[in-house]
Design a protein around this motif. Structure first.
Motif, PDB file in Angstrom:
ATOM      1  N   LEU A  61       0.830  -1.203   0.000  1.00 51.65           N
ATOM      2  CA  LEU A  61       0.000   0.000   0.000  1.00 51.65           C
ATOM      3  C   LEU A  61       0.864   1.252   0.000  1.00 51.65           C
ATOM      4  N   ARG A  62       1.910   1.255   0.813  1.00 54.22           N
ATOM      5  CA  ARG A  62       2.782   2.435   0.879  1.00 54.22           C
ATOM      6  C   ARG A  62       3.473   2.677  -0.467  1.00 54.22           C
TER       7      ARG A  62
ATOM      8  N   ALA B  50       1.096   4.110  -2.889  1.00 51.91           N
ATOM      9  CA  ALA B  50       0.927   5.534  -2.611  1.00 51.91           C
ATOM     10  C   ALA B  50       2.094   6.356  -3.138  1.00 51.91           C
TER      11      ALA B  50
ATOM     12  N   ARG C  33      -6.271   1.994  -7.704  1.00 50.13           N
ATOM     13  CA  ARG C  33      -5.150   2.536  -6.925  1.00 50.13           C
ATOM     14  C   ARG C  33      -5.459   3.869  -6.269  1.00 50.13           C
TER      15      ARG C  33
ATOM     16  N   VAL D 199      -5.448   4.750  -2.201  1.00 49.45           N
ATOM     17  CA  VAL D 199      -4.595   5.751  -1.559  1.00 49.45           C
ATOM     18  C   VAL D 199      -5.447   6.771  -0.803  1.00 49.45           C
TER      19      VAL D 199
ATOM     20  N   LEU E  55      -1.326   5.310   6.334  1.00 49.83           N
ATOM     21  CA  LEU E  55       0.000   5.552   5.748  1.00 49.83           C
ATOM     22  C   LEU E  55       0.910   6.301   6.704  1.00 49.83           C
TER      23      LEU E  55
END
Length: 212
Positions: free
Chosen positions: A159-160, A163, A198, A202, A211
């Motif tokens: 996920l990071r 982002a 995506r 985010v 995050l």
């Protein structure tokens, strides 16, 4: 010219009740029309006297202050409710705000503050003392964290990197895993966040502070 604000007071400590009643009765803009030492009596007085404001201790015998608040709202009574408490427990403050409380103050507040709060809520405002504000903030933050989806350590890494704008192949190289594995982790993230692409992933992750 409008008359004084009518008030019912409820507290199970007679000395405190007497003290606050005496202080309020010295104000020309407030008229104490009833006193109660338990929640059931407080609700009876609210129904009987139809006061502008009820100032009610959270911890009362027979019915709690929250019970009184819920009953006032349920029955559509016009009385505005200010709760007083010795301890601002976060869950209690949260429940009171959800139920539509008009004021929430510490019993440590001085008499003038309580009188001013009565005036404010009578005019349609809402008053939360510093302790209540802090407790409410704590409870809201805790509930946001509780509602946050549980991502695995690898899913958080993916996920990071999403982002940061990395593509699937770039994420695979960065984490030294296969492209198919990246796709699996990405889909798991989408499923847990309730999204399908995506940018939405985010956005949701930022909103839920995943995050940080």
């Amino acid at each position: 010219m409008a008359g004084p604000i009518t008030v019912v007071l409820a507290d199970d400590h007679p000395l405190y009740l007497e003290g606050i009643a005496g202080a309020l009765e010295r104000r020309p803009d407030v008229d104490v029309v009833g006193r109660a030492e338990d929640g059931a009596e407080a609700l009876r007085l609210v129904r009987e006297q139809d006061p502008d404001v009820a100032v009610v201790d959270v911890r009362l015998p027979l019915m709690t202050g929250l019970d009184v608040l819920h009953a006032v709202r349920r029955d559509g009574l016009r009385t505005r409710v200010v709760l007083l408490t010795g301890e601002s427990e976060s869950a209690t403050v949260y429940e009171a705000v959800q139920a539509g409380v008009d004021g929430y103050l510490s019993k440590a507040a001085d008499r003038r503050e309580i009188g001013d709060a009565i005036v404010t809520v009578h005019r349609g405002g809402t008053v939360l003392g510093p302790e209540a504000q802090s407790a409410l903030t704590q409870e809201v933050r805790g509930r946001v964290q509780d509602d946050a989806p549980v991502l695995s350590a690898r899913e958080r890494q993916v996920l990071r990197l999403i982002a940061e704008g990395l593509s699937g192949p770039a994420i695979a190289r960065e984490l030294q895993i296969g492209a198919a594995t990246v796709k699996t982790h990405t889909q798991n993230v989408y499923d847990k966040l309730g999204v399908s692409e995506r940018a939405a992933a985010v956005a949701v992750a930022m909103r839920r502070r995943l995050l940080e």
